[in-house]
Design a protein around this motif. Sequence first.
Motif, PDB file in Angstrom:
ATOM      1  N   TYR A  10       0.751  -1.130   0.137  1.00 22.10           N
ATOM      2  CA  TYR A  10      -0.146   0.050   0.304  1.00 22.10           C
ATOM      3  C   TYR A  10       0.746   1.335   0.150  1.00 22.10           C
ATOM      4  O   TYR A  10       0.324   2.335   0.046  1.00 22.10           O
ATOM      5  N   ALA A  12       1.953   3.066  -2.418  1.00 24.93           N
ATOM      6  CA  ALA A  12       1.590   3.998  -3.436  1.00 24.93           C
ATOM      7  C   ALA A  12       0.462   4.888  -2.800  1.00 24.93           C
ATOM      8  O   ALA A  12       0.435   5.965  -3.403  1.00 24.93           O
ATOM      9  N   TYR A  13      -0.116   4.292  -1.751  1.00 26.98           N
ATOM     10  CA  TYR A  13      -1.143   5.309  -1.005  1.00 26.98           C
ATOM     11  C   TYR A  13      -0.589   6.002   0.185  1.00 26.98           C
ATOM     12  O   TYR A  13      -1.195   7.080   0.385  1.00 26.98           O
ATOM     13  N   VAL A  14      -0.096   5.158   0.866  1.00 28.76           N
ATOM     14  CA  VAL A  14       0.320   5.759   2.106  1.00 28.76           C
ATOM     15  C   VAL A  14       1.325   6.937   2.094  1.00 28.76           C
ATOM     16  O   VAL A  14       1.169   7.855   2.715  1.00 28.76           O
ATOM     17  N   TRP A  15       2.405   6.646   1.523  1.00 32.66           N
ATOM     18  CA  TRP A  15       3.549   7.993   1.139  1.00 32.66           C
ATOM     19  C   TRP A  15       3.123   9.158   0.563  1.00 32.66           C
ATOM     20  O   TRP A  15       3.338  10.008   1.019  1.00 32.66           O
ATOM     21  N   PRO A  16       2.159   9.091  -0.464  1.00 29.79           N
ATOM     22  CA  PRO A  16       1.653  10.377  -0.896  1.00 29.79           C
ATOM     23  C   PRO A  16       0.664  10.737  -0.020  1.00 29.79           C
ATOM     24  O   PRO A  16       0.649  12.164   0.215  1.00 29.79           O
ATOM     25  N   SER A  17      -0.066  10.063   1.075  1.00 25.59           N
ATOM     26  CA  SER A  17      -0.985  10.677   1.894  1.00 25.59           C
ATOM     27  C   SER A  17      -0.204  11.450   3.080  1.00 25.59           C
ATOM     28  O   SER A  17      -0.524  12.528   3.210  1.00 25.59           O
ATOM     29  N   TYR A  18       1.073  11.027   3.422  1.00 29.63           N
ATOM     30  CA  TYR A  18       1.732  11.494   4.106  1.00 29.63           C
ATOM     31  C   TYR A  18       2.373  12.909   3.592  1.00 29.63           C
ATOM     32  O   TYR A  18       2.678  14.072   4.238  1.00 29.63           O
TER      33      TYR A  18
END
Length: 62
Positions: A10, A12-18
Motif C-alpha cells: 500500500y 503508493a497510497y500511504v506515502w503520498p498521503s503523508y
Amino acid sequence: MSAFFAMGGYAAYVWPSYAVFLLVLLADALAPVLRRRRVLRELRTRLARQAARQSRDASPAA
C-alpha cells in the motif's frame, strides 16, 4: 526495512498521503504569517496615504 517502506503493498497510497498531510500542515502554519505581512503592508500604505492627504490639506492653498 524494505517491508516497512513497501507498507504491505500500500506504499503508493500511504506515502503520498503523508506528503499531502505535511504540505497541508506547512500551508496551515504559513498562512497566518503571510496574511499578517500583507495586512501590515496594506495598513502602512493606507496610513502613508492618509498622512499625505492630511499634510496636503493642512498646507495653505496657493
